[in-house]
Motif scaffolding. Structure first.
Motif, PDB file in Angstrom:
ATOM      1  N   LEU A  13      35.691  50.761  55.166  1.00 20.01           N
ATOM      2  CA  LEU A  13      36.976  51.397  55.434  1.00 20.01           C
ATOM      3  C   LEU A  13      37.481  50.887  56.785  1.00 20.01           C
ATOM      4  CD1 LEU A  13      36.215  55.069  54.357  1.00 20.01           C
ATOM      5  CD2 LEU A  13      37.771  53.492  53.194  1.00 20.01           C
ATOM      6  N   LEU A  14      38.661  50.230  56.787  1.00 20.26           N
ATOM      7  CA  LEU A  14      39.200  49.681  58.031  1.00 20.26           C
ATOM      8  C   LEU A  14      40.266  50.574  58.653  1.00 20.26           C
ATOM      9  CD1 LEU A  14      39.435  45.872  57.221  1.00 20.26           C
ATOM     10  CD2 LEU A  14      37.697  47.070  58.555  1.00 20.26           C
ATOM     11  N   GLY A  15      41.020  51.291  57.847  1.00 20.15           N
ATOM     12  CA  GLY A  15      42.006  52.224  58.377  1.00 20.15           C
ATOM     13  C   GLY A  15      43.257  51.595  58.938  1.00 20.15           C
ATOM     14  N   GLY A  16      43.355  50.280  58.887  1.00 18.42           N
ATOM     15  CA  GLY A  16      44.530  49.580  59.402  1.00 18.42           C
ATOM     16  C   GLY A  16      44.298  48.092  59.325  1.00 18.42           C
ATOM     17  N   GLY A  17      45.362  47.328  59.604  1.00 20.73           N
ATOM     18  CA  GLY A  17      45.269  45.879  59.523  1.00 20.73           C
ATOM     19  C   GLY A  17      46.291  45.327  58.556  1.00 20.73           C
ATOM     20  N   GLU A  18      45.896  44.323  57.785  1.00 23.76           N
ATOM     21  CA  GLU A  18      46.819  43.675  56.855  1.00 23.76           C
ATOM     22  C   GLU A  18      46.347  43.892  55.431  1.00 23.76           C
ATOM     23  OE1 GLU A  18      49.172  39.445  56.169  1.00 23.76           O
ATOM     24  OE2 GLU A  18      47.370  39.485  57.422  1.00 23.76           O
ATOM     25  N   ARG A  19      47.195  44.526  54.635  1.00 23.84           N
ATOM     26  CA  ARG A  19      46.876  44.775  53.227  1.00 23.84           C
ATOM     27  C   ARG A  19      47.159  43.531  52.392  1.00 23.84           C
ATOM     28  NH1 ARG A  19      46.144  50.071  51.747  1.00 23.84           N
ATOM     29  NH2 ARG A  19      46.768  51.662  53.249  1.00 23.84           N
ATOM     30  N   LEU A  20      46.351  43.362  51.347  1.00 23.94           N
ATOM     31  CA  LEU A  20      46.651  42.292  50.402  1.00 23.94           C
ATOM     32  C   LEU A  20      47.878  42.652  49.572  1.00 23.94           C
ATOM     33  CD1 LEU A  20      45.998  39.619  49.058  1.00 23.94           C
ATOM     34  CD2 LEU A  20      44.399  40.826  47.559  1.00 23.94           C
ATOM     35  N   PHE A  21      47.963  43.899  49.119  1.00 23.53           N
ATOM     36  CA  PHE A  21      49.112  44.356  48.337  1.00 23.53           C
ATOM     37  C   PHE A  21      49.824  45.423  49.150  1.00 23.53           C
ATOM     38  CE2 PHE A  21      45.696  43.452  45.126  1.00 23.53           C
ATOM     39  CZ  PHE A  21      46.171  42.183  44.796  1.00 23.53           C
ATOM     40  N   ASP A  22      50.882  45.036  49.828  1.00 22.16           N
ATOM     41  CA  ASP A  22      51.528  45.960  50.768  1.00 22.16           C
ATOM     42  C   ASP A  22      52.875  46.448  50.306  1.00 22.16           C
ATOM     43  OD1 ASP A  22      53.096  43.698  51.062  1.00 22.16           O
ATOM     44  OD2 ASP A  22      53.181  43.817  53.245  1.00 22.16           O
ATOM     45  N   ASP A  23      53.307  46.058  49.090  1.00 20.81           N
ATOM     46  CA  ASP A  23      54.651  46.410  48.666  1.00 20.81           C
ATOM     47  C   ASP A  23      54.679  47.442  47.550  1.00 20.81           C
ATOM     48  OD1 ASP A  23      53.640  44.851  46.654  1.00 20.81           O
ATOM     49  OD2 ASP A  23      55.048  43.195  46.938  1.00 20.81           O
ATOM     50  N   GLY A  24      53.509  47.962  47.196  1.00 22.98           N
ATOM     51  CA  GLY A  24      53.455  49.024  46.209  1.00 22.98           C
ATOM     52  C   GLY A  24      53.657  48.595  44.777  1.00 22.98           C
ATOM     53  N   VAL A  25      53.718  47.285  44.526  1.00 23.20           N
ATOM     54  CA  VAL A  25      53.944  46.836  43.149  1.00 23.20           C
ATOM     55  C   VAL A  25      52.761  46.053  42.597  1.00 23.20           C
ATOM     56  CG1 VAL A  25      56.437  46.797  43.408  1.00 23.20           C
ATOM     57  CG2 VAL A  25      55.150  44.733  43.935  1.00 23.20           C
ATOM     58  N   GLY A  26      51.659  45.979  43.338  1.00 19.37           N
ATOM     59  CA  GLY A  26      50.467  45.316  42.816  1.00 19.37           C
ATOM     60  C   GLY A  26      50.676  43.834  42.612  1.00 19.37           C
ATOM     61  N   VAL A  27      50.264  43.338  41.449  1.00 13.98           N
ATOM     62  CA  VAL A  27      50.392  41.908  41.141  1.00 13.98           C
ATOM     63  C   VAL A  27      51.194  41.752  39.842  1.00 13.98           C
ATOM     64  CG1 VAL A  27      48.452  40.953  42.393  1.00 13.98           C
ATOM     65  CG2 VAL A  27      48.027  42.069  40.233  1.00 13.98           C
ATOM     66  N   PRO A  28      52.511  41.881  39.906  1.00 11.10           N
ATOM     67  CA  PRO A  28      53.326  41.750  38.698  1.00 11.10           C
ATOM     68  C   PRO A  28      53.161  40.375  38.082  1.00 11.10           C
ATOM     69  CG  PRO A  28      54.697  41.638  40.672  1.00 11.10           C
ATOM     70  CD  PRO A  28      53.335  42.064  41.115  1.00 11.10           C
ATOM     71  N   GLY A  29      53.070  40.355  36.745  1.00  7.78           N
ATOM     72  CA  GLY A  29      52.901  39.093  36.046  1.00  7.78           C
ATOM     73  C   GLY A  29      51.457  38.680  35.875  1.00  7.78           C
ATOM     74  N   TYR A  30      50.527  39.525  36.326  1.00 14.69           N
ATOM     75  CA  TYR A  30      49.103  39.218  36.198  1.00 14.69           C
ATOM     76  C   TYR A  30      48.389  40.360  35.479  1.00 14.69           C
ATOM     77  CZ  TYR A  30      49.731  35.293  39.331  1.00 14.69           C
ATOM     78  OH  TYR A  30      50.142  34.104  39.877  1.00 14.69           O
ATOM     79  N   ARG A  31      47.298  40.034  34.827  1.00 16.06           N
ATOM     80  CA  ARG A  31      46.478  41.066  34.173  1.00 16.06           C
ATOM     81  C   ARG A  31      45.062  40.988  34.702  1.00 16.06           C
ATOM     82  NH1 ARG A  31      43.213  38.846  30.243  1.00 16.06           N
ATOM     83  NH2 ARG A  31      43.748  36.731  29.569  1.00 16.06           N
TER      84      ARG A  31
END
Length: 216
Positions: free
Chosen positions: A180-198
């Motif tokens: 648990l880092l509690g801060g930093g840089e998220r891989l998915f930061d826009d709340g939409v995940g990975v659209p177009g991928y499964r």
């Protein structure tokens, strides 16, 4: 662009709360505070420090995922933040990466940046090239340099997001570390995940859970 080569992401680690790097990146903390803990699962494998990461049979699940990071890879793309802490215009050419005189890549590495700089040839076959005209240009240059092999997008999070949003990643594997880092840089930061991928599934390793994605 038609090619059988693939653009891949492997061995990219995120915390349980979604961060791919901790806060406050610096010379003392290249991955931000606590960020190095994300990779404890990989460092513990026999392959991590091996001279040839693909020479031996993998020892365990985590070791197999470390080896995938190197199989059939002929070039690497990374963002400027992954290359180093220098921001803005390059003050000089003294910074040549975090990895010392012999970086672990041993092929051409393409660094995304807004500020031009001459290529830097290192020991062991690594050459850093600085690409100022966008992610597709970096991809095309990396494919051309890779000799028919695939290209790895190494990070950081913002760079991977750009390629995902453009639908250019062919394989994505994420390792979820028990951190648990509690801060930093998220891989998915826009709340939409990975659209177009499964999602292709979850695999529990010895010290991380590995998640795969491919284009839907």
């Amino acid at each position: 662009m038609t090619t059988t080569q693939k653009l891949r992401v492997h061995m990219y680690s995120v915390s349980v709360d979604g961060y791919g790097a901790g806060p406050d990146q610096s010379l003392e903390n290249p991955l931000g505070i606590g960020g190095e803990d994300l990779h404890d699962w990989a460092i513990a494998t026999p392959t991590f420090d091996a001279a040839d990461p693909t020479a031996a049979a993998p020892v365990g699940v985590d070791d197999e995922y470390v080896q995938r990071n190197w199989r059939n890879i002929g070039g690497t793309i990374m963002g400027r933040n992954m290359f180093g802490p220098v921001r803005g215009s390059w003050p000089d050419e003294s910074w040549t990466g975090w990895w010392g005189p012999n970086p672990p890549y041993h092929h051409d590495v393409f660094v995304l940046t807004h500020h031009a700089r001459p290529s830097v040839r290192m020991e062991g076959g690594t050459t850093f090239h600085f690409v100022t005209d966008g992610i597709e240009a970096a991809r095309d240059q990396a494919f051309a340099a890779a000799g028919g092999r695939d290209v790895l997008v190494a990070g950081g999070a913002a760079t991977i997001r750009q390629y995902l949003r453009a639908g250019l990643i062919d394989e994505l594997e994420i390792a979820i570390s028990p951190v648990l880092l509690g801060g930093g840089e998220r891989l998915f930061d826009d709340g939409v995940g990975v659209p177009g991928y499964r999602c292709t599934g979850f695999t529990a390793g010895e010290k991380a859970v590995h998640v795969g994605f491919v284009p839907a």
